[in-house]
Write a protein that holds these residues in place. Structure first.
Motif, PDB file in Angstrom:
ATOM      1  N   ASN A  30       0.813  -1.210   0.000  1.00 58.58           N
ATOM      2  CA  ASN A  30       0.000   0.000   0.000  1.00 58.58           C
ATOM      3  C   ASN A  30       0.851   1.267   0.000  1.00 58.58           C
ATOM      4  O   ASN A  30       0.398   2.332  -0.424  1.00 58.58           O
ATOM      5  CB  ASN A  30      -0.928   0.008   1.213  1.00 58.58           C
ATOM      6  CG  ASN A  30      -1.924  -1.136   1.180  1.00 58.58           C
ATOM      7  OD1 ASN A  30      -2.323  -1.580   0.104  1.00 58.58           O
ATOM      8  ND2 ASN A  30      -2.312  -1.626   2.355  1.00 58.58           N
ATOM      9  N   LEU A  31       2.093   1.149   0.444  1.00 60.17           N
ATOM     10  CA  LEU A  31       2.962   2.320   0.525  1.00 60.17           C
ATOM     11  C   LEU A  31       3.328   2.845  -0.859  1.00 60.17           C
ATOM     12  O   LEU A  31       3.588   4.040  -1.037  1.00 60.17           O
ATOM     13  CB  LEU A  31       4.222   1.956   1.313  1.00 60.17           C
ATOM     14  CG  LEU A  31       5.085   3.102   1.837  1.00 60.17           C
ATOM     15  CD1 LEU A  31       4.308   3.919   2.857  1.00 60.17           C
ATOM     16  CD2 LEU A  31       6.356   2.557   2.464  1.00 60.17           C
ATOM     17  N   LYS A  32       3.326   1.980  -1.831  1.00 55.48           N
ATOM     18  CA  LYS A  32       3.726   2.374  -3.181  1.00 55.48           C
ATOM     19  C   LYS A  32       2.731   3.327  -3.824  1.00 55.48           C
ATOM     20  O   LYS A  32       3.096   4.145  -4.665  1.00 55.48           O
ATOM     21  CB  LYS A  32       3.894   1.112  -4.036  1.00 55.48           C
ATOM     22  CG  LYS A  32       4.381   1.364  -5.438  1.00 55.48           C
ATOM     23  CD  LYS A  32       4.522   0.058  -6.205  1.00 55.48           C
ATOM     24  CE  LYS A  32       4.997   0.305  -7.617  1.00 55.48           C
ATOM     25  NZ  LYS A  32       5.104  -0.971  -8.391  1.00 55.48           N
ATOM     26  N   ASP A  33       1.474   3.237  -3.428  1.00 55.05           N
ATOM     27  CA  ASP A  33       0.423   4.040  -4.045  1.00 55.05           C
ATOM     28  C   ASP A  33       0.200   5.385  -3.365  1.00 55.05           C
ATOM     29  O   ASP A  33      -0.673   6.146  -3.801  1.00 55.05           O
ATOM     30  CB  ASP A  33      -0.892   3.253  -4.038  1.00 55.05           C
ATOM     31  CG  ASP A  33      -0.785   1.940  -4.802  1.00 55.05           C
ATOM     32  OD1 ASP A  33       0.010   1.890  -5.767  1.00 55.05           O
ATOM     33  OD2 ASP A  33      -1.476   0.969  -4.426  1.00 55.05           O
ATOM     34  N   LYS A  34       0.936   5.681  -2.339  1.00 57.60           N
ATOM     35  CA  LYS A  34       0.765   6.948  -1.612  1.00 57.60           C
ATOM     36  C   LYS A  34       1.632   8.020  -2.264  1.00 57.60           C
ATOM     37  O   LYS A  34       2.766   8.273  -1.865  1.00 57.60           O
ATOM     38  CB  LYS A  34       1.130   6.769  -0.145  1.00 57.60           C
ATOM     39  CG  LYS A  34       0.210   5.801   0.601  1.00 57.60           C
ATOM     40  CD  LYS A  34       0.586   5.703   2.075  1.00 57.60           C
ATOM     41  CE  LYS A  34      -0.370   4.776   2.815  1.00 57.60           C
ATOM     42  NZ  LYS A  34      -0.045   4.672   4.265  1.00 57.60           N
ATOM     43  N   SER A  35       1.100   8.656  -3.292  1.00 58.84           N
ATOM     44  CA  SER A  35       1.849   9.681  -4.028  1.00 58.84           C
ATOM     45  C   SER A  35       2.063  10.939  -3.195  1.00 58.84           C
ATOM     46  O   SER A  35       3.090  11.614  -3.330  1.00 58.84           O
ATOM     47  CB  SER A  35       1.121  10.028  -5.321  1.00 58.84           C
ATOM     48  OG  SER A  35      -0.200  10.482  -5.042  1.00 58.84           O
ATOM     49  N   SER A  36       1.117  11.270  -2.331  1.00 59.80           N
ATOM     50  CA  SER A  36       1.283  12.461  -1.484  1.00 59.80           C
ATOM     51  C   SER A  36       2.426  12.286  -0.505  1.00 59.80           C
ATOM     52  O   SER A  36       3.171  13.237  -0.221  1.00 59.80           O
ATOM     53  CB  SER A  36      -0.022  12.751  -0.737  1.00 59.80           C
ATOM     54  OG  SER A  36      -0.401  11.647   0.075  1.00 59.80           O
ATOM     55  N   LEU A  70       9.732  -4.794  -1.440  1.00 61.28           N
ATOM     56  CA  LEU A  70       9.018  -3.566  -1.785  1.00 61.28           C
ATOM     57  C   LEU A  70       9.494  -2.385  -0.942  1.00 61.28           C
ATOM     58  O   LEU A  70       9.537  -1.247  -1.425  1.00 61.28           O
ATOM     59  CB  LEU A  70       7.512  -3.769  -1.618  1.00 61.28           C
ATOM     60  CG  LEU A  70       6.856  -4.740  -2.600  1.00 61.28           C
ATOM     61  CD1 LEU A  70       5.359  -4.894  -2.293  1.00 61.28           C
ATOM     62  CD2 LEU A  70       7.048  -4.265  -4.030  1.00 61.28           C
ATOM     63  N   LEU A  71       9.841  -2.637   0.301  1.00 62.17           N
ATOM     64  CA  LEU A  71      10.383  -1.565   1.139  1.00 62.17           C
ATOM     65  C   LEU A  71      11.763  -1.138   0.653  1.00 62.17           C
ATOM     66  O   LEU A  71      12.114   0.046   0.706  1.00 62.17           O
ATOM     67  CB  LEU A  71      10.442  -2.021   2.594  1.00 62.17           C
ATOM     68  CG  LEU A  71       9.090  -2.270   3.287  1.00 62.17           C
ATOM     69  CD1 LEU A  71       9.321  -2.733   4.724  1.00 62.17           C
ATOM     70  CD2 LEU A  71       8.229  -1.026   3.255  1.00 62.17           C
ATOM     71  N   LEU A  72      12.534  -2.095   0.193  1.00 63.85           N
ATOM     72  CA  LEU A  72      13.855  -1.768  -0.361  1.00 63.85           C
ATOM     73  C   LEU A  72      13.715  -0.891  -1.605  1.00 63.85           C
ATOM     74  O   LEU A  72      14.447   0.085  -1.784  1.00 63.85           O
ATOM     75  CB  LEU A  72      14.598  -3.061  -0.671  1.00 63.85           C
ATOM     76  CG  LEU A  72      16.034  -2.967  -1.179  1.00 63.85           C
ATOM     77  CD1 LEU A  72      16.851  -4.137  -0.641  1.00 63.85           C
ATOM     78  CD2 LEU A  72      16.092  -2.977  -2.697  1.00 63.85           C
ATOM     79  N   GLN A  73      12.771  -1.228  -2.482  1.00 62.52           N
ATOM     80  CA  GLN A  73      12.552  -0.419  -3.688  1.00 62.52           C
ATOM     81  C   GLN A  73      12.012   0.961  -3.351  1.00 62.52           C
ATOM     82  O   GLN A  73      12.283   1.929  -4.071  1.00 62.52           O
ATOM     83  CB  GLN A  73      11.590  -1.161  -4.615  1.00 62.52           C
ATOM     84  CG  GLN A  73      12.122  -2.477  -5.148  1.00 62.52           C
ATOM     85  CD  GLN A  73      11.084  -3.269  -5.891  1.00 62.52           C
ATOM     86  OE1 GLN A  73       9.971  -2.791  -6.133  1.00 62.52           O
ATOM     87  NE2 GLN A  73      11.415  -4.495  -6.276  1.00 62.52           N
ATOM     88  N   PHE A  74      11.256   1.071  -2.268  1.00 60.52           N
ATOM     89  CA  PHE A  74      10.749   2.371  -1.857  1.00 60.52           C
ATOM     90  C   PHE A  74      11.895   3.302  -1.471  1.00 60.52           C
ATOM     91  O   PHE A  74      11.862   4.507  -1.771  1.00 60.52           O
ATOM     92  CB  PHE A  74       9.780   2.194  -0.682  1.00 60.52           C
ATOM     93  CG  PHE A  74       9.124   3.470  -0.236  1.00 60.52           C
ATOM     94  CD1 PHE A  74       8.010   3.954  -0.892  1.00 60.52           C
ATOM     95  CD2 PHE A  74       9.630   4.190   0.843  1.00 60.52           C
ATOM     96  CE1 PHE A  74       7.402   5.137  -0.489  1.00 60.52           C
ATOM     97  CE2 PHE A  74       9.026   5.367   1.252  1.00 60.52           C
ATOM     98  CZ  PHE A  74       7.917   5.847   0.585  1.00 60.52           C
ATOM     99  N   ALA A 191      17.571  -1.723 -10.702  1.00 63.41           N
ATOM    100  CA  ALA A 191      16.150  -1.770 -10.347  1.00 63.41           C
ATOM    101  C   ALA A 191      15.346  -0.705 -11.090  1.00 63.41           C
ATOM    102  O   ALA A 191      14.313  -0.257 -10.593  1.00 63.41           O
ATOM    103  CB  ALA A 191      15.986  -1.604  -8.837  1.00 63.41           C
ATOM    104  N   LEU A 192      15.791  -0.295 -12.257  1.00 63.72           N
ATOM    105  CA  LEU A 192      15.115   0.775 -12.993  1.00 63.72           C
ATOM    106  C   LEU A 192      13.679   0.411 -13.376  1.00 63.72           C
ATOM    107  O   LEU A 192      12.809   1.271 -13.406  1.00 63.72           O
ATOM    108  CB  LEU A 192      15.909   1.113 -14.258  1.00 63.72           C
ATOM    109  CG  LEU A 192      17.050   2.113 -14.106  1.00 63.72           C
ATOM    110  CD1 LEU A 192      17.834   2.205 -15.412  1.00 63.72           C
ATOM    111  CD2 LEU A 192      16.525   3.473 -13.699  1.00 63.72           C
ATOM    112  N   SER A 193      13.441  -0.843 -13.676  1.00 58.65           N
ATOM    113  CA  SER A 193      12.100  -1.240 -14.094  1.00 58.65           C
ATOM    114  C   SER A 193      11.071  -1.121 -12.976  1.00 58.65           C
ATOM    115  O   SER A 193       9.865  -1.128 -13.244  1.00 58.65           O
ATOM    116  CB  SER A 193      12.119  -2.670 -14.631  1.00 58.65           C
ATOM    117  OG  SER A 193      12.594  -3.567 -13.641  1.00 58.65           O
ATOM    118  N   TYR A 194      11.528  -1.009 -11.731  1.00 59.96           N
ATOM    119  CA  TYR A 194      10.614  -0.880 -10.594  1.00 59.96           C
ATOM    120  C   TYR A 194      10.462   0.569 -10.127  1.00 59.96           C
ATOM    121  O   TYR A 194       9.678   0.829  -9.211  1.00 59.96           O
ATOM    122  CB  TYR A 194      11.100  -1.725  -9.413  1.00 59.96           C
ATOM    123  CG  TYR A 194      11.295  -3.179  -9.742  1.00 59.96           C
ATOM    124  CD1 TYR A 194      10.202  -4.047  -9.856  1.00 59.96           C
ATOM    125  CD2 TYR A 194      12.572  -3.699  -9.962  1.00 59.96           C
ATOM    126  CE1 TYR A 194      10.378  -5.378 -10.164  1.00 59.96           C
ATOM    127  CE2 TYR A 194      12.752  -5.041 -10.268  1.00 59.96           C
ATOM    128  CZ  TYR A 194      11.654  -5.870 -10.369  1.00 59.96           C
ATOM    129  OH  TYR A 194      11.824  -7.192 -10.681  1.00 59.96           O
TER     130      TYR A 194
END
Length: 419
Positions: A30-36, A70-74, A191-194
């Motif tokens: 869910n963290l990925k979708d928080k644009s704000s 996903l946290l690493l990519q964030f 990790a550019l594709s992510y």
């Protein structure tokens, strides 16, 4: 920074501490979708004097060291902006303001140079062979490749280049600064594709700023802030071009084009051969117009696929083409004029068949000469030599006379003839 952004960041800092271990995967998704939240974190990182900068850097490092991908990519999506903020503060000689950012960069670097067991990690890169097609080239477009003994011995062999082991660093200095930053940008490119679109935009913008700050082109770009020149290495510029090349085909054409021009401008001033080679190669391979790609669609690089069907050149010399060319020479046009009427000589047609029009098979004996054939041969042998006959007939007449002389000598001296 606005109070709204500050409240969003503070809520994010307190929320992660209360998340149970079993709910971390759903929280990361869910963290990925928080644009704000992402926009507010960029504003915190861009302000070195912000009081939230240190807890934000600590939280990002906790994300990176967790086992959740996903946290690493964030955390990785903020890496270009973190590198720019560190270099900008270092150029202004205010190293105390970049202490937390430097600690975050060093923490990510030290985690990446070792594996899960704590051993030094060695990275390997396979250099493709030019004789085999890839997503970057076609062997047919390069031209003819000489099949020498050395080329045949190297055909099919892959060259592997190794990077590492890397030393752990406790602090960033002028000597090891770009060694660490180059490795971090290499990890980001993997990790550019992510990475989201906002991260690609940040990458293109910081590449332009790093290359033109302190140079006359900074006035053209209208970049405000620091006016000092930022030292840069050739390897770091190559890694920047790798990310920019990906951004070209993933919705950031204008920013990527501007960043590539600035990198090429700086490489020409520094006389770096590697960035010049890569930048000019990218520039030559780009299409004429901007690519309109969907930012939310599949991210890829458009290439031309090699056809699987075998293709034969129209100009290739084959047995069929030779046979067809041989018979075309003996064809006579239907509307040809009679050569006897014009007074010219008639050239007899050469035939490879017998009198009956059938070819002699392999291994078959020729038919016995008839009486007419013997008279014809005797007439040729007894034909007088005419000086007006062209030189093409002379060797044949001489050969026939020599044969006749040998036969007469054999008849006059029967003791010398052996049967």
């Amino acid at each position: 920074m606005l109070a709204v952004d500050k409240g969003i960041v503070e809520e994010w800092l307190s929320e992660y501490k209360t998340v149970p271990e079993a709910s971390i995967p759903s929280y990361a998704k869910n963290l990925k979708d928080k644009s704000s939240l992402v926009s507010s974190l960029y504003k915190v990182i861009q302000d070195p004097q912000s009081e939230l900068l240190e807890p934000v850097c600590h939280q990002l490092f906790e994300f990176y060291r967790s086992s959740e991908e996903l946290l690493l990519q964030f955390t990785l999506q903020f890496l270009p902006e973190l590198i720019w903020c560190y270099l900008a503060v270092s150029a202004s000689k205010d190293l105390q303001s970049s202490g937390c950012i430097e600690a975050l960069l060093l923490g990510v670097y030290n985690l990446e140079i070792v594996d899960k067991e704590g051993h030094s990690r060695v990275l390997s890169f396979t250099i493709p062979s030019l004789s085999k097609p890839s997503i970057y080239h076609e062997p047919s477009s390069i031209g003819s490749m000489a099949l020498t003994e050395g080329a045949l011995s190297q055909h099919g062999l892959s060259r592997v280049v190794y990077s590492g082991p890397h030393l752990q660093r406790e602090m960033l200095t002028a000597q090891n600064r770009f060694e660490v930053l180059t490795f971090l940008l290499l990890r980001y490119n993997a990790a550019l594709s992510y990475m989201p679109a906002v991260s690609l935009q940040s990458l293109c913008q910081i590449c332009s700023r790093i290359c033109v700050c302190g140079y006359p082109r900074q006035q053209v770009r209208k970049y405000k802030g620091i006016n000092s020149r930022i030292p840069i290495s050739s390897e770091f510029m190559v890694q920047m071009l790798t990310g920019i090349y990906y951004a070209f085909y993933n919705g950031e054409w204008d920013l990527a084009r501007k960043a590539m021009d600035d990198i090429l401008y700086r490489a020409q001033l520094e006389l770096y051969p590697e960035p010049l080679l890569v930048a000019n190669a990218i520039k030559a391979s780009l299409p004429q117009g901007a690519i309109k790609s969907n930012k939310e669609g599949t991210k890829c690089i458009q290439v031309e696929i090699t056809p699987t069907a075998s293709r034969i050149s129209r100009n290739a010399v084959t047995s069929m083409s030779i046979r067809g060319h041989r018979w075309k020479r003996h064809e006579q046009p239907d509307n040809a004029n009679d050569t006897t009427e014009s007074g010219s000589f008639v050239i007899p047609e050469i035939s490879v068949t017998n009198v009956t029009g059938e070819r002699t098979g392999n291994g078959e004996k020729s038919r016995a000469p008839t009486e007419n054939d013997a008279q014809h041969i005797q007439g040729v042998q007894e034909a007088p030599t005419d000086p007006r006959v062209d030189s093409k007939g002379m060797p044949e007449i001489r050969r026939q006379k020599s044969v006749r002389k040998i036969m007469e000598d054999g008849i006059s001296s029967p003791g010398r003839v052996q049967f």
